[in-house]
Write a protein that holds these residues in place. Structure first.
Motif: not given
Length: 166
Positions: A35, A56, A59-61, A64-65, A67-68, A71-72
């Protein structure tokens, strides 16, 4: 944005952090997680690449923001900051540059959380009377309404017993 900015955000240390890791943003990875924190400074043209914007959109949002965001940034090829928390100053360098005014993160999570010991004062009257803030509130009606709204929400939470005990 839930930080009331009270100081310069673009600092030498922030820029050095970007250079240290060769990435177009200043942020840290929360220890033991995948994160990136929500406190981030980015060089816009270098950060918002075509690859990042495309990822962006796909990807599934959900979830947890932070974590997103991790990953992004990772799948976009922008690179990640270091994680040598013990020996590398920049792995933990995460200045807030102001007052984090909302810890409200969902149902039954109150905004009223007491004062951060790093804040320059310990009560609301002193806080809103700090010279730079008092001047802003006298000149900017939107800022005044924001602080009034925040104080009202905190008062409701205190009266309703939602305040966290320090």
């Amino acid at each position: 944005v839930d930080i009331f900015i009270t100081e310069d955000v673009v600092t030498t240390w922030r820029l050095c952090q970007m250079l240290r890791y060769g990435i177009p943003y200043s942020n840290v990875i929360r220890p033991g997680t995948q994160r990136l924190t929500g406190v981030m400074l980015a060089r816009m043209n270098d950060f918002y690449t075509t690859e990042l914007v495309d990822r962006q959109a796909t990807l599934s949002a959900i979830g947890n923001d932070e974590k997103f965001l991790y990953t992004l940034v990772n799948v976009s090829g922008l690179g990640l900051p270091g994680t040598n928390y013990r020996d590398d100053f920049f792995a933990t360098y995460r200045p807030v540059h102001g007052v984090h005014i909302s810890f409200n993160r969902g149902p039954n999570k109150a905004m009223c959380h007491g004062f951060d010991p790093r804040w320059p004062t310990s009560n609301w009257y002193d806080f809103v009377c700090m010279p730079f803030l008092a001047d802003l509130l006298c000149r900017d009606a939107d800022s005044l309404r924001l602080v009034e709204s925040m104080a009202g929400q905190i008062a409701e939470e205190v009266q309703g017993g939602y305040a966290k005990k320090n």
